[in-house]
Design an enzyme around this catalytic site. Structure first.
Site, PDB file in Angstrom:
ATOM      1  CB  THR A 142     -11.445   4.655  -6.584  1.00 25.26           C
ATOM      2  OG1 THR A 142     -10.828   4.738  -5.311  1.00 25.26           O
ATOM      3  CG2 THR A 142     -12.680   5.541  -6.602  1.00 25.26           C
ATOM      4  CD  GLU A 148      -6.031  10.010  -5.207  1.00 20.89           C
ATOM      5  OE1 GLU A 148      -5.254  10.843  -5.671  1.00 20.89           O
ATOM      6  OE2 GLU A 148      -7.236   9.922  -5.538  1.00 20.89           O
ATOM      7  N   GLY A 149      -2.317   8.132  -0.561  1.00 23.60           N
ATOM      8  CA  GLY A 149      -1.227   8.427   0.355  1.00 23.60           C
ATOM      9  C   GLY A 149      -1.760   8.922   1.678  1.00 23.60           C
ATOM     10  N   GLY A 197       0.848  -1.189   0.000  1.00 25.47           N
ATOM     11  CA  GLY A 197       0.000   0.000   0.000  1.00 25.47           C
ATOM     12  C   GLY A 197       0.880   1.234   0.000  1.00 25.47           C
TER      13      GLY A 197
HETATM   14  N1  CAA Z   1       7.113  12.687  -9.161  1.00 24.03           N
HETATM   15  C1  CAA Z   1       8.041  12.111  -9.963  1.00 24.03           C
HETATM   16  N2  CAA Z   1       8.943  11.212  -9.507  1.00 24.03           N
HETATM   17  C2  CAA Z   1       8.904  10.896  -8.199  1.00 24.03           C
HETATM   18  C3  CAA Z   1       7.978  11.453  -7.320  1.00 24.03           C
HETATM   19  C4  CAA Z   1       7.049  12.398  -7.839  1.00 24.03           C
HETATM   20  N3  CAA Z   1       6.135  12.967  -7.046  1.00 24.03           N
HETATM   21  N4  CAA Z   1       8.176  10.947  -6.078  1.00 24.03           N
HETATM   22  C5  CAA Z   1       9.204  10.106  -6.172  1.00 24.03           C
HETATM   23  N5  CAA Z   1       9.650  10.075  -7.458  1.00 24.03           N
HETATM   24  C6  CAA Z   1      10.786   9.317  -7.996  1.00 24.03           C
HETATM   25  C7  CAA Z   1      12.057   9.624  -7.195  1.00 24.03           C
HETATM   26  O1  CAA Z   1      12.727  10.741  -7.748  1.00 24.03           O
HETATM   27  C8  CAA Z   1      12.858   8.345  -7.364  1.00 24.03           C
HETATM   28  O2  CAA Z   1      13.503   8.387  -8.609  1.00 24.03           O
HETATM   29  P1  CAA Z   1      14.854   7.545  -8.907  1.00 24.03           P
HETATM   30  O3  CAA Z   1      14.434   6.149  -9.184  1.00 24.03           O
HETATM   31  O4  CAA Z   1      15.424   8.216 -10.107  1.00 24.03           O
HETATM   32  O5  CAA Z   1      15.705   7.644  -7.687  1.00 24.03           O
HETATM   33  C9  CAA Z   1      11.781   7.287  -7.414  1.00 24.03           C
HETATM   34  O6  CAA Z   1      10.546   7.929  -7.777  1.00 24.03           O
HETATM   35  C10 CAA Z   1      11.589   6.577  -6.083  1.00 24.03           C
HETATM   36  O7  CAA Z   1      11.300   7.573  -5.104  1.00 24.03           O
HETATM   37  P2  CAA Z   1      11.509   7.302  -3.562  1.00 24.03           P
HETATM   38  O8  CAA Z   1      12.893   6.755  -3.334  1.00 24.03           O
HETATM   39  O9  CAA Z   1      11.111   8.528  -2.827  1.00 24.03           O
HETATM   40  O10 CAA Z   1      10.496   6.092  -3.318  1.00 24.03           O
HETATM   41  P3  CAA Z   1      10.053   5.362  -1.993  1.00 24.03           P
HETATM   42  O11 CAA Z   1      10.012   3.916  -2.257  1.00 24.03           O
HETATM   43  O12 CAA Z   1      10.815   5.860  -0.810  1.00 24.03           O
HETATM   44  O13 CAA Z   1       8.498   5.793  -1.881  1.00 24.03           O
HETATM   45  C11 CAA Z   1       6.659   7.167  -1.274  1.00 24.03           C
HETATM   46  C12 CAA Z   1       8.096   7.065  -1.824  1.00 24.03           C
HETATM   47  C13 CAA Z   1       6.381   8.640  -1.184  1.00 24.03           C
HETATM   48  C14 CAA Z   1       6.522   6.537   0.092  1.00 24.03           C
HETATM   49  C15 CAA Z   1       5.697   6.496  -2.286  1.00 24.03           C
HETATM   50  O14 CAA Z   1       5.883   5.091  -2.302  1.00 24.03           O
HETATM   51  C16 CAA Z   1       4.250   6.799  -2.001  1.00 24.03           C
HETATM   52  O15 CAA Z   1       3.748   7.863  -2.373  1.00 24.03           O
HETATM   53  N6  CAA Z   1       3.524   5.874  -1.346  1.00 24.03           N
HETATM   54  C17 CAA Z   1       2.072   6.001  -1.180  1.00 24.03           C
HETATM   55  C18 CAA Z   1       1.375   5.353  -2.336  1.00 24.03           C
HETATM   56  C19 CAA Z   1      -0.047   5.838  -2.485  1.00 24.03           C
HETATM   57  O16 CAA Z   1      -0.329   7.028  -2.406  1.00 24.03           O
HETATM   58  N7  CAA Z   1      -0.938   4.916  -2.763  1.00 24.03           N
HETATM   59  C20 CAA Z   1      -2.311   5.219  -3.025  1.00 24.03           C
HETATM   60  C21 CAA Z   1      -2.723   4.628  -4.365  1.00 24.03           C
HETATM   61  S1  CAA Z   1      -4.178   5.208  -5.106  1.00 24.03           S
HETATM   62  C22 CAA Z   1      -5.482   4.789  -4.113  1.00 24.03           C
HETATM   63  O17 CAA Z   1      -5.463   5.132  -2.974  1.00 24.03           O
HETATM   64  C23 CAA Z   1      -6.670   4.053  -4.650  1.00 24.03           C
HETATM   65  C24 CAA Z   1      -7.546   4.801  -5.544  1.00 24.03           C
HETATM   66  O18 CAA Z   1      -8.120   4.217  -6.441  1.00 24.03           O
HETATM   67  C25 CAA Z   1      -7.836   6.220  -5.320  1.00 24.03           C
END
Ligand code: CAA
Length: 392
Positions: A165, A374-375, A138
């Site tokens: 969703t 969405e996080g 998740g």
């Molecule tokens: N835009 C572009 N690139 C991004 C970015 C962004 N906002 N955020 C991170 N990246 C890139 C980073 O630059 C990095 O690039 P490199 O591979 O070149 O290094 C790469 O992505 C990995 O980034 P992180 O090292 O920061 O990744 P992480 O594993 O530490 O995870 C996190 C970061 C913020 C925790 C992310 O995993 C996250 O947002 N998790 C939550 C997921 C989420 O919101 N899920 C909900 C899904 S939708 C839903 O709820 C259902 C629905 O139907 C509505």
């Protein structure tokens, strides 16, 4: 004073006010009267969603050539706020179609993909969805297990995704899967899947606390073969696409929180002016009036963060700069504000706030999801603090 009257909002154009008014009229005339019934039954409100598509609400930022309204992100948040004020379930469906679905294809898709996959969603003929989460991943989205393997000019998809969703009704879905698991998040790829493809299935509808009329389910892939031309972006770009799309989605969730909170606040304002206790209107007691002051202040603070994030997103079109910080701050603050305001609104209404005869308890239930999907709020704090400190 209504925020629209304030000079502070002079960046809004006549066009913005027009779509806000159109959304307000539609929401109050067509959605508000059915919101309770659909919350109770949990049925998907297909008829009103189709009408919203016809009015351009399903693709507000989609250029007219792809069936959308061709407007900007401020227009989107103004319209979405009005829809959510009437019913957060309709707002969720609208938000997913606009920001999680259309935005990603417009930004990363080919011309053919835009024509085929955006146009029918923006016009409301079909429903879109976005699928990142899995039963075992998740918040840590990069650890997904679903697999897409290239076979000639096709990809073969296998796996299970959850909390989708509009999953029970979606026609087209943006799906993220591993194409190279050894590369971890850099091995994720995005695909556009037609739900009529053999091997695609839908799981049971999730019974939920709130936004009950927005259908949510698991989806499954069992040797589901899709043409290679349905890949969105390059192999390995999927995680970045997912994150970039979530930046846009989070502005939408923040706006949902705002719309729900405003509905709860307005109901409370009306109630404290009428309801009497101990020989006075209850709004004359400081214990109640100070609650209203805090509710109003937080609502306007959230609106400020949301508009700021929307403006950052509009500017990012030219500068290419990310608006991750603005989007995460708006979502974090507005979703927690929405929980606070709806909680206070139930309390102000006392027993009537707890009763299903009034919509206060629905607002309270609907607000909770904005802190989760969405996080989560915890993920937003992680994103914001990492960007601020530069540390991980
Ligand atoms: N835009 C572009 N690139 C991004 C970015 C962004 N906002 N955020 C991170 N990246 C890139 C980073 O630059 C990095 O690039 P490199 O591979 O070149 O290094 C790469 O992505 C990995 O980034 P992180 O090292 O920061 O990744 P992480 O594993 O530490 O995870 C996190 C970061 C913020 C925790 C992310 O995993 C996250 O947002 N998790 C939550 C997921 C989420 O919101 N899920 C909900 C899904 S939708 C839903 O709820 C259902 C629905 O139907 C509505």
């Amino acid at each position: 004073m209504s925020p629209a009257d304030s000079k502070a909002f002079d960046y809004l154009t006549d066009e913005h006010h027009m779509i806000q008014q159109a959304a307000r009229d539609f929401a109050q005339n067509e959605i508000a009267p059915i919101a309770e019934e659909f919350d109770h039954s949990g049925e998907f409100p297909m008829e009103t969603i189709k009408k919203m598509g016809e009015m351009g609400f399903m693709g507000i930022e989609v250029p007219e050539e792809y069936g959308g309204a061709g407007m900007d992100t401020l227009a989107y948040v103004l319209a979405l706020e009005e829809i959510c004020k009437a019913d957060a379930s309709h707002g969720t469906i609208m938000s997913v179609n606009n920001s999680l679905y259309c935005y990603g294809i417009l930004r990363f898709g080919t011309e053919e993909q835009k024509q085929k996959f955006v146009t029918p969603i923006a016009t409301g003929e079909k429903i879109g969805a976005y699928s990142l989460t899995e039963p075992m991943s998740g918040s840590d989205a990069g650890t997904m297990q679903s697999l897409a393997e290239r076979d000639g000019d096709e990809y073969v998809l296998n796996g299970r995704k959850s909390w989708v969703t509009s999953g029970p009704v979606a026609d087209y879905i943006v799906v993220f899967m591993m194409t190279d698991p050894e590369k971890l998040h850099r091995g994720v790829t995005a695909f556009l899947v037609d739900a009529n493809t053999p091997g695609f299935s839908r799981g049971k509808k999730e019974p939920k606390l709130g936004i009950r009329a927005s259908a949510t389910s698991e989806i499954g892939f069992d040797n589901c073969r899709i043409p290679a031309e349905n890949r969105l972006g390059k192999e390995g770009e999927g995680f970045k696409i997912a994150m970039a799309v979530l930046d846009a989605g989070r502005i939408g969730v923040a706006t949902q929180g705002l719309g729900i909170a405003e509905a709860a606040y307005e109901a409370s304002l009306g109630y404290v002016r009428e309801r009497e206790a101990f020989g006075k209107k209850i709004g004359q007691f400081q214990g109640i009036s100070f609650k209203l002051a805090d509710m109003k202040t937080r609502i306007e603070a959230a609106r400020g963060l949301i508009h700021r994030a929307a403006i950052a997103k509009i500017k990012s079109k030219e500068t290419g700069q990310r608006y991750t910080l603005e989007a995460s701050m708006a979502k974090l603050y507005a979703s927690e504000m929405s929980m606070f305001v709806t909680h206070q609104a139930v309390q102000i209404h006392g027993g009537m706030g707890y009763s299903k005869e009034l919509p206060l308890e629905r607002y309270f239930r609907d607000a909770k999801i904005t802190e989760i999907y969405e996080g989560t709020s915890e993920i937003q704090r992680l994103v914001i603090s990492r960007l601020e400190t530069g540390l991980r």
